[in-house]
Enzyme design. Structure first.
Site, PDB file in Angstrom:
ATOM      1  N   SER A 183      -6.536   4.741  -1.543  1.00 26.01           N
ATOM      2  CA  SER A 183      -7.388   3.558  -1.649  1.00 26.01           C
ATOM      3  C   SER A 183      -8.436   3.534  -0.541  1.00 26.01           C
ATOM      4  CB  SER A 183      -6.545   2.292  -1.573  1.00 26.01           C
ATOM      5  OG  SER A 183      -5.480   2.344  -2.495  1.00 26.01           O
TER       6      SER A 183
HETATM    7  N1  SAH Z   1      -1.047   3.263  -1.769  1.00 26.22           N
HETATM    8  C1  SAH Z   1      -1.671   4.529  -2.059  1.00 26.22           C
HETATM    9  C2  SAH Z   1      -2.709   4.425  -3.150  1.00 26.22           C
HETATM   10  C3  SAH Z   1      -2.081   4.862  -4.393  1.00 26.22           C
HETATM   11  S1  SAH Z   1      -3.012   4.915  -5.869  1.00 26.22           S
HETATM   12  C4  SAH Z   1      -2.250   5.166  -0.829  1.00 26.22           C
HETATM   13  O1  SAH Z   1      -2.218   4.541   0.240  1.00 26.22           O
HETATM   14  O2  SAH Z   1      -2.672   6.307  -0.909  1.00 26.22           O
HETATM   15  C5  SAH Z   1      -1.780   4.218  -6.928  1.00 26.22           C
HETATM   16  C6  SAH Z   1      -0.516   5.012  -7.093  1.00 26.22           C
HETATM   17  O3  SAH Z   1       0.345   4.244  -7.933  1.00 26.22           O
HETATM   18  C7  SAH Z   1      -0.682   6.361  -7.753  1.00 26.22           C
HETATM   19  O4  SAH Z   1      -0.160   7.351  -6.924  1.00 26.22           O
HETATM   20  C8  SAH Z   1       0.123   6.235  -9.037  1.00 26.22           C
HETATM   21  O5  SAH Z   1       0.776   7.420  -9.421  1.00 26.22           O
HETATM   22  C9  SAH Z   1       1.124   5.153  -8.671  1.00 26.22           C
HETATM   23  N2  SAH Z   1       1.725   4.430  -9.780  1.00 26.22           N
HETATM   24  C10 SAH Z   1       1.163   3.997 -10.925  1.00 26.22           C
HETATM   25  N3  SAH Z   1       2.063   3.340 -11.682  1.00 26.22           N
HETATM   26  C11 SAH Z   1       3.237   3.363 -10.991  1.00 26.22           C
HETATM   27  C12 SAH Z   1       4.543   2.853 -11.247  1.00 26.22           C
HETATM   28  N4  SAH Z   1       4.842   2.174 -12.368  1.00 26.22           N
HETATM   29  N5  SAH Z   1       5.518   3.061 -10.327  1.00 26.22           N
HETATM   30  C13 SAH Z   1       5.232   3.749  -9.188  1.00 26.22           C
HETATM   31  N6  SAH Z   1       4.021   4.259  -8.889  1.00 26.22           N
HETATM   32  C14 SAH Z   1       3.035   4.064  -9.783  1.00 26.22           C
END
Ligand code: SAH
Length: 219
Positions: free
Chosen positions: A52
């Site tokens: 993000s």
């Molecule tokens: N917090 C992260 C940003 C992640 S982007 C950082 O600091 O880098 C969002 C993430 O959510 C992705 O990796 C995606 O695979 C995950 N995601 C999407 N749906 C999900 C779910 N139901 N359970 C767990 N992870 C999920």
């Protein structure tokens, strides 16, 4: 990054900014994006996901009002950056990621930074929360949901705070819920853009793959 993209855009929590000033974001981005590690951009990581934008990480984190010892659930580990920040702030974090490859890479990074003791990474569907580990003082969902995932509010402790982007592809509203007994105060905290939350409490895999996600327009 802290002065221009965080303080300059209205982030107020000094402890969040101090922690972000010490956390090396370059360790969380792919080699091809190193030159942009401190720009205010979301950047692509493996499995078609993103780390993000720093401003949004700071904003979500300050909405949680993190304090040492707080128990936090993160849904969407991604690169592990948000989890590392919460750990640096003294929180005890359970972070759920649906892609095993991302979870493993994030775990390795947290280990290198000496933060593994405060973060447990779990592979699975975090859109239903973690009933067995609840209640949480805070829950942060770092992927966009069509509506507040129904299982999550009930997993908050009294006074607990949930931050979640709600809406359709390309534009969501950052929603904060605060638990007061059996009721929840709702605050709309501005527009944001995240990758989709895919799972029982989010979008179906099929819907998330479409150019337009189904869902109601933002109110
Ligand atoms: N917090 C992260 C940003 C992640 S982007 C950082 O600091 O880098 C969002 C993430 O959510 C992705 O990796 C995606 O695979 C995950 N995601 C999407 N749906 C999900 C779910 N139901 N359970 C767990 N992870 C999920």
């Amino acid at each position: 990054m802290v002065e221009n993209h965080l303080r300059g855009r209205g982030i107020r929590d000094e402890s969040v900014m101090a922690a972000m000033a010490t956390l090396p974001r370059e360790l969380f981005v792919p080699p091809g994006s190193l030159s942009r590690a401190y720009s205010d951009d979301a950047l692509p990581i493996a499995s078609g996901q993103t780390i993000s934008q720093p401003y949004m990480v700071a904003r979500m984190t300050e909405l949680l009002e993190p304090r040492p010892g707080m128990r936090v659930l993160e849904v969407g580990t991604g690169s592990g950056y948000q989890a590392a920040l919460l750990a640096l702030l003294g929180c005890l974090v359970i972070s759920v990621e649906r892609h095993a490859e991302l979870a493993a890479a994030a775990e390795a990074r947290l280990g290198e930074l000496g933060l593994a003791g405060r973060v447990r990474i779990v592979v699975g569907d975090g859109s239903i929360g973690r009933a067995g580990d609840a209640p949480f003082d805070a829950i942060v969902v770092t992927a966009a949901a069509p509506a507040i995932p129904p299982a999550l509010p009930g997993q908050l402790a009294e006074g607990g705070r949930l931050a979640v982007p709600v809406g359709m592809r390309g534009r969501q509203e950052l929603v904060l819920l605060v638990r007061r007994g059996e009721t929840f105060e709702r605050y709309d905290c501005g527009a944001c853009i995240f990758v989709p939350l895919v799972g029982e409490g989010g979008f179906s895999e099929k819907a998330a793959g479409r150019r337009r996600w189904p869902g109601r327009p933002l109110v």
